[in-house]
Design a protein around this motif. Structure first.
Motif, mmCIF file in Angstrom:
data_model
loop_
_atom_site.group_PDB
_atom_site.id
_atom_site.type_symbol
_atom_site.label_atom_id
_atom_site.label_comp_id
_atom_site.label_asym_id
_atom_site.label_seq_id
_atom_site.Cartn_x
_atom_site.Cartn_y
_atom_site.Cartn_z
ATOM 1 N N HIS A 1 0.851 -1.191 0.000
ATOM 2 C CA HIS A 1 0.000 0.000 0.000
ATOM 3 C C HIS A 1 0.883 1.235 0.000
ATOM 4 O O HIS A 1 1.900 1.281 0.692
ATOM 5 N N GLY A 2 0.506 2.223 -0.800
ATOM 6 C CA GLY A 2 1.318 3.414 -0.940
ATOM 7 C C GLY A 2 0.939 4.521 0.020
ATOM 8 O O GLY A 2 -0.138 4.522 0.621
ATOM 9 N N ALA A 3 1.833 5.471 0.151
ATOM 10 C CA ALA A 3 1.611 6.619 1.018
ATOM 11 C C ALA A 3 0.678 7.619 0.341
ATOM 12 O O ALA A 3 0.739 7.831 -0.873
ATOM 13 N N GLY A 4 -0.195 8.241 1.125
ATOM 14 C CA GLY A 4 -1.051 9.287 0.589
ATOM 15 C C GLY A 4 -2.260 8.754 -0.151
ATOM 16 O O GLY A 4 -2.642 7.586 -0.024
ATOM 17 N N GLY A 5 -2.867 9.626 -0.952
ATOM 18 C CA GLY A 5 -4.088 9.275 -1.658
ATOM 19 C C GLY A 5 -3.830 8.847 -3.093
ATOM 20 O O GLY A 5 -2.707 8.524 -3.482
ATOM 21 N N GLY A 6 -4.889 8.863 -3.884
ATOM 22 C CA GLY A 6 -4.782 8.450 -5.274
ATOM 23 C C GLY A 6 -4.576 6.953 -5.404
ATOM 24 O O GLY A 6 -4.938 6.174 -4.519
ATOM 25 N N ALA A 7 -3.965 6.544 -6.521
ATOM 26 C CA ALA A 7 -3.712 5.127 -6.774
ATOM 27 C C ALA A 7 -2.413 4.982 -7.555
ATOM 28 O O ALA A 7 -2.024 5.863 -8.321
ATOM 29 N N PHE A 8 -1.754 3.851 -7.329
ATOM 30 C CA PHE A 8 -0.520 3.509 -8.029
ATOM 31 C C PHE A 8 -0.843 2.326 -8.942
ATOM 32 O O PHE A 8 -1.019 1.198 -8.466
ATOM 33 N N VAL A 9 -0.942 2.582 -10.233
ATOM 34 C CA VAL A 9 -1.354 1.543 -11.178
ATOM 35 C C VAL A 9 -0.128 0.750 -11.625
ATOM 36 O O VAL A 9 0.865 1.324 -12.079
ATOM 37 N N THR A 10 -0.231 -0.566 -11.487
ATOM 38 C CA THR A 10 0.865 -1.447 -11.891
ATOM 39 C C THR A 10 0.321 -2.588 -12.746
ATOM 40 O O THR A 10 -0.790 -3.076 -12.506
ATOM 41 N N GLY A 11 1.105 -2.984 -13.730
ATOM 42 C CA GLY A 11 0.724 -4.097 -14.595
ATOM 43 C C GLY A 11 1.841 -5.107 -14.674
ATOM 44 O O GLY A 11 3.000 -4.732 -14.836
ATOM 45 N N ASP A 12 1.502 -6.379 -14.562
ATOM 46 C CA ASP A 12 2.501 -7.446 -14.655
ATOM 47 C C ASP A 12 2.491 -8.037 -16.056
ATOM 48 O O ASP A 12 1.427 -8.408 -16.581
ATOM 49 N N LEU A 13 3.678 -8.116 -16.648
ATOM 50 C CA LEU A 13 3.841 -8.714 -17.966
ATOM 51 C C LEU A 13 4.594 -10.028 -17.792
ATOM 52 O O LEU A 13 5.787 -10.137 -18.045
ATOM 53 N N CYS A 14 3.859 -11.032 -17.319
ATOM 54 C CA CYS A 14 4.419 -12.381 -17.194
ATOM 55 C C CYS A 14 4.556 -12.983 -18.594
ATOM 56 O O CYS A 14 3.900 -12.536 -19.546
ATOM 57 N N PRO A 15 5.387 -14.017 -18.753
ATOM 58 C CA PRO A 15 5.474 -14.664 -20.067
ATOM 59 C C PRO A 15 4.090 -15.078 -20.556
ATOM 60 O O PRO A 15 3.283 -15.627 -19.803
ATOM 61 N N SER A 16 3.809 -14.801 -21.808
ATOM 62 C CA SER A 16 2.492 -15.063 -22.371
ATOM 63 C C SER A 16 2.606 -15.203 -23.883
ATOM 64 O O SER A 16 3.428 -14.537 -24.518
ATOM 65 N N ARG A 17 1.758 -16.047 -24.446
ATOM 66 C CA ARG A 17 1.678 -16.172 -25.906
ATOM 67 C C ARG A 17 0.657 -15.203 -26.497
ATOM 68 O O ARG A 17 0.556 -15.070 -27.718
ATOM 69 N N LYS A 18 -0.098 -14.528 -25.652
ATOM 70 C CA LYS A 18 -1.159 -13.650 -26.121
ATOM 71 C C LYS A 18 -0.621 -12.236 -26.344
ATOM 72 O O LYS A 18 0.372 -11.831 -25.733
ATOM 73 N N PRO A 19 -1.265 -11.454 -27.211
ATOM 74 C CA PRO A 19 -0.793 -10.085 -27.473
ATOM 75 C C PRO A 19 -1.061 -9.159 -26.296
ATOM 76 O O PRO A 19 -1.926 -9.423 -25.460
ATOM 77 N N LEU A 20 -0.326 -8.082 -26.251
ATOM 78 C CA LEU A 20 -0.497 -7.056 -25.239
ATOM 79 C C LEU A 20 -1.914 -6.492 -25.302
ATOM 80 O O LEU A 20 -2.456 -6.259 -26.386
ATOM 81 N N ASP A 21 -2.524 -6.261 -24.143
ATOM 82 C CA ASP A 21 -3.859 -5.671 -24.085
ATOM 83 C C ASP A 21 -3.710 -4.154 -24.195
ATOM 84 O O ASP A 21 -3.628 -3.434 -23.193
ATOM 85 N N ARG A 22 -3.695 -3.648 -25.424
ATOM 86 C CA ARG A 22 -3.393 -2.240 -25.642
ATOM 87 C C ARG A 22 -4.508 -1.306 -25.191
ATOM 88 O O ARG A 22 -4.254 -0.124 -24.932
ATOM 89 N N ALA A 23 -5.735 -1.827 -25.045
ATOM 90 C CA ALA A 23 -6.832 -0.977 -24.588
ATOM 91 C C ALA A 23 -6.567 -0.431 -23.189
ATOM 92 O O ALA A 23 -6.950 0.703 -22.867
ATOM 93 N N PHE A 24 -5.886 -1.215 -22.363
ATOM 94 C CA PHE A 24 -5.526 -0.778 -21.018
ATOM 95 C C PHE A 24 -4.643 0.460 -21.084
ATOM 96 O O PHE A 24 -4.864 1.453 -20.370
ATOM 97 N N PHE A 25 -3.656 0.425 -21.946
ATOM 98 C CA PHE A 25 -2.717 1.542 -22.044
ATOM 99 C C PHE A 25 -3.348 2.755 -22.718
ATOM 100 O O PHE A 25 -3.030 3.898 -22.370
ATOM 101 N N GLU A 26 -4.242 2.523 -23.668
ATOM 102 C CA GLU A 26 -4.921 3.649 -24.306
ATOM 103 C C GLU A 26 -5.815 4.379 -23.298
ATOM 104 O O GLU A 26 -5.919 5.610 -23.318
ATOM 105 N N GLU A 27 -6.442 3.621 -22.393
ATOM 106 C CA GLU A 27 -7.264 4.246 -21.351
ATOM 107 C C GLU A 27 -6.391 5.075 -20.418
ATOM 108 O O GLU A 27 -6.764 6.188 -20.032
ATOM 109 N N LEU A 28 -5.223 4.556 -20.070
ATOM 110 C CA LEU A 28 -4.305 5.325 -19.237
ATOM 111 C C LEU A 28 -3.870 6.607 -19.951
ATOM 112 O O LEU A 28 -3.876 7.688 -19.362
ATOM 113 N N ALA A 29 -3.485 6.481 -21.205
ATOM 114 C CA ALA A 29 -3.015 7.647 -21.957
ATOM 115 C C ALA A 29 -4.100 8.702 -22.089
ATOM 116 O O ALA A 29 -3.803 9.901 -22.176
#
Length: 322
Positions: A129-157
């Motif tokens: 848990h982080g200090a203060g308010g807001g949120a700390f968004v983290t994503g795990d890129l474990c080994p995978s044969r599937k493509p990157l979920d780019r919609a997640f990053f577009e929403e962040l951007a």
């Protein structure tokens, strides 16, 4: 204190010499991906812990290496936790210790005081848990044969320029997803995202249906140093800079593993809001999703929380969490 003053005096002299052209240039290090294998580009990679000075700047160096024939250091700002690759020839360094740096923010984050309200457990090792308010968004890129979920990053951007996100990346994922990694790098270069690259091991060892106590990094024969350093070397060879954060595969570790990772000067990072497990974020939450294609339910929940305004705001850089 005397050693620090001596280092700073040397650095000021060296800086003056550089300004007169009497020393090698100390320009910033900008690496680009190349066709050569990582092992051919990044050599003599070794963990160190040194106090380094250049001009009026002090840094802590945690790795020494040779990249494309140039000696480099991986350094940490002891207050901001920001890492950078620096030319070794431009810094005056001497060995230091955790005890000598104990009052820095970095070492306090590395060795947090025991939490009596949190009993020892295998799961969710590290800062959760982080200090203060807001949120700390983290994503795990474990080994995978599937493509990157780019919609997640577009929403962040879409949240605004340089929206922060920490990606805990495995070497195995980078090796298989060169185009996706390049796409992420471009998002960072364009200013759409501010990406901190954490270490998630190289192979992410895991055997289905094996109990946690005998799985992940707790499997016999796992070479922890190799899992850490090979991933760091690959991140560097791909033109990025590793952060000081490490996330255990499965978020599983015992006390010995935590000590091992901390001895390599990496801050273990857990999460208190793994969305796919139904753990909803509260202010200061370290949010975890898997945008590697393996966890669509977590991504859907994240998008819903963002679009409905339920996600705590603002989204904050992971360096501010400890």
């Amino acid at each position: 204190m005397r050693r620090v003053l001596v280092l700073l005096l040397w650095a000021c002299i060296a800086g003056a010499a550089t300004a007169r052209g009497e020393d090698r240039p100390c320009s910033s290090v900008a690496l680009i991906p190349g066709p050569a294998p990582t092992g051919a580009r990044v050599r003599d990679y070794a963990p160190i812990f040194e106090l380094c000075a250049k001009e009026s700047v002090l840094r802590l160096a945690i790795r020494r290496m040779n990249v494309d024939g140039t000696p480099l250091l991986l350094t940490v700002d002891p207050q901001s936790l920001q890492t950078s690759l620096e030319r070794a020839a431009c810094w005056r360094c001497e060995a230091t210790s955790d005890a000598a740096q104990a009052e820095t923010r970095y070492l306090k984050a590395l060795h947090p005081p025991p939490d009596p309200t949190r009993p020892p457990a295998l799961a969710n090792a590290g800062l959760i848990h982080g200090a203060g308010g807001g949120a700390f968004v983290t994503g795990d890129l474990c080994p995978s044969r599937k493509p990157l979920d780019r919609a997640f990053f577009e929403e962040l951007a879409a949240q605004g320029p340089r929206t922060p996100v920490m990606l805990a990346v495995s070497g195995g994922w980078i090796a298989r997803h060169g185009a996706d990694f390049a796409w992420l790098r471009e998002k960072a270069r364009s200013g759409a995202l501010d990406i901190a690259w954490a270490n998630h091991s190289y192979s992410h060892p895991y055997v289905r249906r094996l109990p946690d106590g005998r799985n992940y990094f707790l499997r016999p024969g796992v070479d922890v140093d190799r899992e850490i350093f090979e991933t760091e070397k690959l991140i560097i060879a791909e033109g990025e800079t590793p952060s000081v954060f490490f996330r255990f595969p499965g978020l599983v570790a015992d006390a010995a593993l935590l000590g091992n990772v901390r001895s390599r000067h990496l801050i273990a990072l857990g999460a208190d809001s793994w969305l796919a497990l139904g753990l909803r974020p509260r202010p200061g939450a370290i949010v975890l999703v898997h945008p590697n294609g393996n966890e669509p339910v977590g991504i859907k929940l994240f998008l819903r929380l963002m679009q409905t305004g339920v996600m705590p705001s603002p989204l904050r850089p992971i360096n501010e969490a400890p």
